[in-house]
Scaffold this motif. Structure first.
Motif, PDB file in Angstrom:
ATOM      1  N   VAL A 134       0.824  -1.211   0.000  1.00  0.00           N
ATOM      2  CA  VAL A 134       0.000   0.000   0.000  1.00  0.00           C
ATOM      3  C   VAL A 134       0.867   1.274   0.000  1.00  0.00           C
ATOM      4  CG1 VAL A 134      -1.543   1.334   1.475  1.00  0.00           C
ATOM      5  CG2 VAL A 134      -2.076  -1.044   0.963  1.00  0.00           C
ATOM      6  N   ALA A 135       1.955   1.282   0.768  1.00  0.00           N
ATOM      7  CA  ALA A 135       2.819   2.478   0.835  1.00  0.00           C
ATOM      8  C   ALA A 135       3.369   2.809  -0.551  1.00  0.00           C
ATOM      9  CB  ALA A 135       3.955   2.255   1.831  1.00  0.00           C
ATOM     10  N   ASP A 136       3.724   1.774  -1.306  1.00  0.00           N
ATOM     11  CA  ASP A 136       4.243   1.950  -2.661  1.00  0.00           C
ATOM     12  C   ASP A 136       3.206   2.638  -3.557  1.00  0.00           C
ATOM     13  OD1 ASP A 136       5.960   1.580  -4.848  1.00  0.00           O
ATOM     14  OD2 ASP A 136       5.190  -0.420  -5.266  1.00  0.00           O
ATOM     15  N   PHE A 137       1.968   2.344  -3.321  1.00  0.00           N
ATOM     16  CA  PHE A 137       0.857   2.825  -4.166  1.00  0.00           C
ATOM     17  C   PHE A 137       0.399   4.228  -3.777  1.00  0.00           C
ATOM     18  CE2 PHE A 137      -3.725   2.329  -5.579  1.00  0.00           C
ATOM     19  CZ  PHE A 137      -3.469   2.092  -6.922  1.00  0.00           C
ATOM     20  N   VAL A 138       0.476   4.562  -2.501  1.00  0.00           N
ATOM     21  CA  VAL A 138      -0.117   5.834  -2.041  1.00  0.00           C
ATOM     22  C   VAL A 138       0.921   6.872  -1.593  1.00  0.00           C
ATOM     23  CG1 VAL A 138      -2.200   4.595  -1.325  1.00  0.00           C
ATOM     24  CG2 VAL A 138      -0.507   5.236   0.418  1.00  0.00           C
ATOM     25  N   GLU A 139       2.221   6.571  -1.760  1.00  0.00           N
ATOM     26  CA  GLU A 139       3.230   7.559  -1.319  1.00  0.00           C
ATOM     27  C   GLU A 139       2.899   8.914  -1.965  1.00  0.00           C
ATOM     28  OE1 GLU A 139       5.560   9.028  -3.286  1.00  0.00           O
ATOM     29  OE2 GLU A 139       6.154   7.667  -4.897  1.00  0.00           O
ATOM     30  N   PRO A 140       3.278  10.028  -1.307  1.00  0.00           N
ATOM     31  CA  PRO A 140       2.798  11.340  -1.746  1.00  0.00           C
ATOM     32  C   PRO A 140       3.166  11.740  -3.176  1.00  0.00           C
ATOM     33  CG  PRO A 140       4.230  11.529   0.201  1.00  0.00           C
ATOM     34  CD  PRO A 140       3.980  10.086  -0.022  1.00  0.00           C
ATOM     35  N   GLY A 141       4.135  11.073  -3.790  1.00  0.00           N
ATOM     36  CA  GLY A 141       4.491  11.391  -5.180  1.00  0.00           C
ATOM     37  C   GLY A 141       3.542  10.788  -6.205  1.00  0.00           C
ATOM     38  N   ARG A 142       2.679   9.884  -5.782  1.00  0.00           N
ATOM     39  CA  ARG A 142       1.747   9.228  -6.726  1.00  0.00           C
ATOM     40  C   ARG A 142       0.604  10.179  -7.041  1.00  0.00           C
ATOM     41  NH1 ARG A 142       4.590   4.812  -8.627  1.00  0.00           N
ATOM     42  NH2 ARG A 142       4.797   3.152  -7.082  1.00  0.00           N
ATOM     43  N   ASN A 143       0.341  10.401  -8.319  1.00  0.00           N
ATOM     44  CA  ASN A 143      -0.749  11.317  -8.671  1.00  0.00           C
ATOM     45  C   ASN A 143      -1.618  10.794  -9.812  1.00  0.00           C
ATOM     46  OD1 ASN A 143       1.016  11.582 -10.733  1.00  0.00           O
ATOM     47  ND2 ASN A 143       1.571  13.710 -10.330  1.00  0.00           N
ATOM     48  N   PHE A 144      -1.679   9.469  -9.932  1.00  0.00           N
ATOM     49  CA  PHE A 144      -2.569   8.873 -10.940  1.00  0.00           C
ATOM     50  C   PHE A 144      -4.026   9.142 -10.546  1.00  0.00           C
ATOM     51  CE2 PHE A 144      -1.362   5.837  -7.677  1.00  0.00           C
ATOM     52  CZ  PHE A 144      -2.592   5.387  -7.219  1.00  0.00           C
ATOM     53  N   PRO A 145      -4.957   9.016 -11.499  1.00  0.00           N
ATOM     54  CA  PRO A 145      -6.358   9.205 -11.140  1.00  0.00           C
ATOM     55  C   PRO A 145      -6.751   8.202 -10.050  1.00  0.00           C
ATOM     56  CG  PRO A 145      -6.106   8.928 -13.529  1.00  0.00           C
ATOM     57  CD  PRO A 145      -4.772   8.637 -12.911  1.00  0.00           C
ATOM     58  N   GLY A 146      -7.301   8.659  -8.979  1.00  0.00           N
ATOM     59  CA  GLY A 146      -7.687   7.759  -7.894  1.00  0.00           C
ATOM     60  C   GLY A 146      -6.661   7.688  -6.775  1.00  0.00           C
ATOM     61  N   ALA A 147      -5.523   8.373  -6.944  1.00  0.00           N
ATOM     62  CA  ALA A 147      -4.474   8.288  -5.908  1.00  0.00           C
ATOM     63  C   ALA A 147      -4.962   8.860  -4.575  1.00  0.00           C
ATOM     64  CB  ALA A 147      -3.211   9.011  -6.362  1.00  0.00           C
ATOM     65  N   GLU A 148      -5.691   9.971  -4.632  1.00  0.00           N
ATOM     66  CA  GLU A 148      -6.157  10.592  -3.396  1.00  0.00           C
ATOM     67  C   GLU A 148      -7.164   9.689  -2.675  1.00  0.00           C
ATOM     68  OE1 GLU A 148      -4.491  13.081  -2.096  1.00  0.00           O
ATOM     69  OE2 GLU A 148      -5.772  12.695  -0.346  1.00  0.00           O
ATOM     70  N   ALA A 149      -8.062   9.086  -3.432  1.00  0.00           N
ATOM     71  CA  ALA A 149      -9.026   8.146  -2.839  1.00  0.00           C
ATOM     72  C   ALA A 149      -8.296   6.930  -2.259  1.00  0.00           C
ATOM     73  CB  ALA A 149     -10.050   7.709  -3.880  1.00  0.00           C
ATOM     74  N   ALA A 150      -7.261   6.473  -2.960  1.00  0.00           N
ATOM     75  CA  ALA A 150      -6.475   5.329  -2.474  1.00  0.00           C
ATOM     76  C   ALA A 150      -5.818   5.677  -1.139  1.00  0.00           C
ATOM     77  CB  ALA A 150      -5.405   4.946  -3.499  1.00  0.00           C
ATOM     78  N   ALA A 160      -8.519  -2.414   3.383  1.00  0.00           N
ATOM     79  CA  ALA A 160      -9.333  -1.771   2.342  1.00  0.00           C
ATOM     80  C   ALA A 160      -8.418  -1.114   1.307  1.00  0.00           C
ATOM     81  CB  ALA A 160     -10.273  -0.735   2.962  1.00  0.00           C
ATOM     82  N   GLY A 161      -7.288  -0.589   1.766  1.00  0.00           N
ATOM     83  CA  GLY A 161      -6.292  -0.016   0.852  1.00  0.00           C
ATOM     84  C   GLY A 161      -5.710  -1.082  -0.068  1.00  0.00           C
ATOM     85  N   VAL A 162      -5.455  -2.257   0.478  1.00  0.00           N
ATOM     86  CA  VAL A 162      -4.949  -3.376  -0.334  1.00  0.00           C
ATOM     87  C   VAL A 162      -5.974  -3.735  -1.408  1.00  0.00           C
ATOM     88  CG1 VAL A 162      -4.267  -5.821  -0.321  1.00  0.00           C
ATOM     89  CG2 VAL A 162      -3.518  -4.315   1.544  1.00  0.00           C
ATOM     90  N   ARG A 163      -7.236  -3.875  -1.014  1.00  0.00           N
ATOM     91  CA  ARG A 163      -8.289  -4.237  -1.978  1.00  0.00           C
ATOM     92  C   ARG A 163      -8.433  -3.169  -3.063  1.00  0.00           C
ATOM     93  NH1 ARG A 163     -10.782  -5.987   2.906  1.00  0.00           N
ATOM     94  NH2 ARG A 163     -12.004  -4.075   3.054  1.00  0.00           N
ATOM     95  N   TYR A 164      -8.402  -1.924  -2.653  1.00  0.00           N
ATOM     96  CA  TYR A 164      -8.530  -0.804  -3.597  1.00  0.00           C
ATOM     97  C   TYR A 164      -7.405  -0.864  -4.634  1.00  0.00           C
ATOM     98  CZ  TYR A 164      -9.278   3.990  -5.219  1.00  0.00           C
ATOM     99  OH  TYR A 164      -9.530   5.089  -5.994  1.00  0.00           O
ATOM    100  N   GLU A 165      -6.192  -1.088  -4.140  1.00  0.00           N
ATOM    101  CA  GLU A 165      -5.026  -1.123  -5.033  1.00  0.00           C
ATOM    102  C   GLU A 165      -5.102  -2.280  -6.017  1.00  0.00           C
ATOM    103  OE1 GLU A 165      -1.229  -1.001  -3.072  1.00  0.00           O
ATOM    104  OE2 GLU A 165      -0.146  -1.716  -4.848  1.00  0.00           O
ATOM    105  N   ILE A 166      -5.459  -3.467  -5.537  1.00  0.00           N
ATOM    106  CA  ILE A 166      -5.506  -4.634  -6.430  1.00  0.00           C
ATOM    107  C   ILE A 166      -6.535  -4.410  -7.533  1.00  0.00           C
ATOM    108  CG2 ILE A 166      -6.092  -7.084  -6.579  1.00  0.00           C
ATOM    109  CD1 ILE A 166      -5.133  -7.262  -3.596  1.00  0.00           C
ATOM    110  N   LEU A 167      -7.710  -3.944  -7.165  1.00  0.00           N
ATOM    111  CA  LEU A 167      -8.760  -3.718  -8.151  1.00  0.00           C
ATOM    112  C   LEU A 167      -8.331  -2.672  -9.179  1.00  0.00           C
ATOM    113  CD1 LEU A 167     -11.586  -4.234  -9.220  1.00  0.00           C
ATOM    114  CD2 LEU A 167     -12.473  -2.628  -7.506  1.00  0.00           C
ATOM    115  N   ASN A 168      -7.740  -1.576  -8.689  1.00  0.00           N
ATOM    116  CA  ASN A 168      -7.306  -0.509  -9.594  1.00  0.00           C
ATOM    117  C   ASN A 168      -6.199  -0.948 -10.527  1.00  0.00           C
ATOM    118  OD1 ASN A 168      -7.908   2.702  -9.266  1.00  0.00           O
ATOM    119  ND2 ASN A 168      -8.835   1.379  -7.734  1.00  0.00           N
ATOM    120  N   THR A 169      -5.201  -1.646  -9.982  1.00  0.00           N
ATOM    121  CA  THR A 169      -4.058  -2.057 -10.794  1.00  0.00           C
ATOM    122  C   THR A 169      -4.498  -3.035 -11.873  1.00  0.00           C
ATOM    123  OG1 THR A 169      -2.559  -1.706  -8.942  1.00  0.00           O
ATOM    124  CG2 THR A 169      -1.759  -3.121 -10.711  1.00  0.00           C
ATOM    125  N   LEU A 170      -5.310  -4.015 -11.477  1.00  0.00           N
ATOM    126  CA  LEU A 170      -5.754  -5.017 -12.444  1.00  0.00           C
ATOM    127  C   LEU A 170      -6.629  -4.367 -13.521  1.00  0.00           C
ATOM    128  CD1 LEU A 170      -5.186  -7.995 -12.722  1.00  0.00           C
ATOM    129  CD2 LEU A 170      -7.320  -8.476 -11.555  1.00  0.00           C
TER     130      LEU A 170
END
Ligand code: GDP
Ligand code: FE
Ligand code: FE
Ligand code: FE
Length: 196
Positions: A134-150, A160-170
């Motif tokens: 999750v830290a890899d996905f939401v670190e403050p430099g990430r700005n893909f669509p949905g990053a703030e929600a993640a 919930a962060g893990v689930r959000y990331e898996i669904l988004n990445t896939l």
């Protein structure tokens, strides 16, 4: 700061220098932000802060090694030959842990497993696995669509962060017609579906 436990035979400053020497400036800075985010998530979730920090700092250590170096390691170090059908995106975590153990002298399996799982996840993930993923996905430099929600999701509820990331990445990989590593699908099936 100095690490309290003997997980790494280096001070943090020495480890930072070794990671920096192997990475571009921007990739190195990403690693520092993942370290900081992993520390935050570990504090919030009652996890081992030092292991989370080290995992965050080193997780992409192997990311910029040439393909030939990974291919050589897969062929000679007992990795599943099936890995040869994939590329750096999959290798830098699964095989990267081998280089981290060898070059950075980190033998702690909690940290090495978190690195192995940081890109593809796993059906069962330890607290440190989840924190790094999750830290890899939401670190403050990430700005893909949905990053703030993640970020908001992960800070409120790690799983919930893990689930959000898996669904988004896939979803993103499939939309881009990318090849899906089978273990990524196993991770999805274990974490995301709400019914069979
Ligand atoms: P990074 O190393 O900090 O950029 O982040 P990660 O290690 O989490 O991910 C590296 C890349 O692998 C990202 O672009 C992911 O979208 C991608 N990725 C994750 N799972 C798969 C997969 O199953 N197949 C492919 N082709 N790429 C994946
Ligand atoms: Fe990575
Ligand atoms: Fe990731
Ligand atoms: Fe990363």
């Amino acid at each position: 700061f100095v690490y309290q436990e003997n997980i790494v035979p280096y001070t943090r400053a020495e480890l930072v220098a070794k990671v920096a020497a192997n990475l571009s400036e921007s990739r190195f800075e990403h690693c520092l932000r993942v370290e900081a985010t992993a520390i935050q998530l570990a504090q919030k979730n009652g996890a081992d802060v030092e292991r989370a920090a080290i995992a965050g700092l080193v997780h992409d250590y192997a990311k910029q090694l040439p393909d030939e170096t990974f291919i050589e390691a897969i062929k000679t170090q007992g990795f599943d030959p099936e890995l040869l059908n994939y590329g750096n995106a999959i290798w830098h975590g699964v095989v990267g842990a081998y280089f981290i153990e060898r070059d950075l002298e980190i033998h702690d399996e909690t940290i090495l497993n978190a690195v192995r799982r940081h890109t593809i996840g796993a059906p069962e993930m330890t607290l440190i696995d989840q924190i790094l993923f999750v830290a890899d996905f939401v670190e403050p430099g990430r700005n893909f669509p949905g990053a703030e929600a993640a970020r908001e999701t992960a800070m409120a509820d790690l799983a919930a962060g893990v689930r959000y990331e898996i669904l988004n990445t896939l979803t993103f990989l499939i939309q881009g017609k990318k090849q899906i590593y089978p273990k990524t699908i196993d991770t999805y099936n274990a974490w995301v579906p709400t019914q069979a």
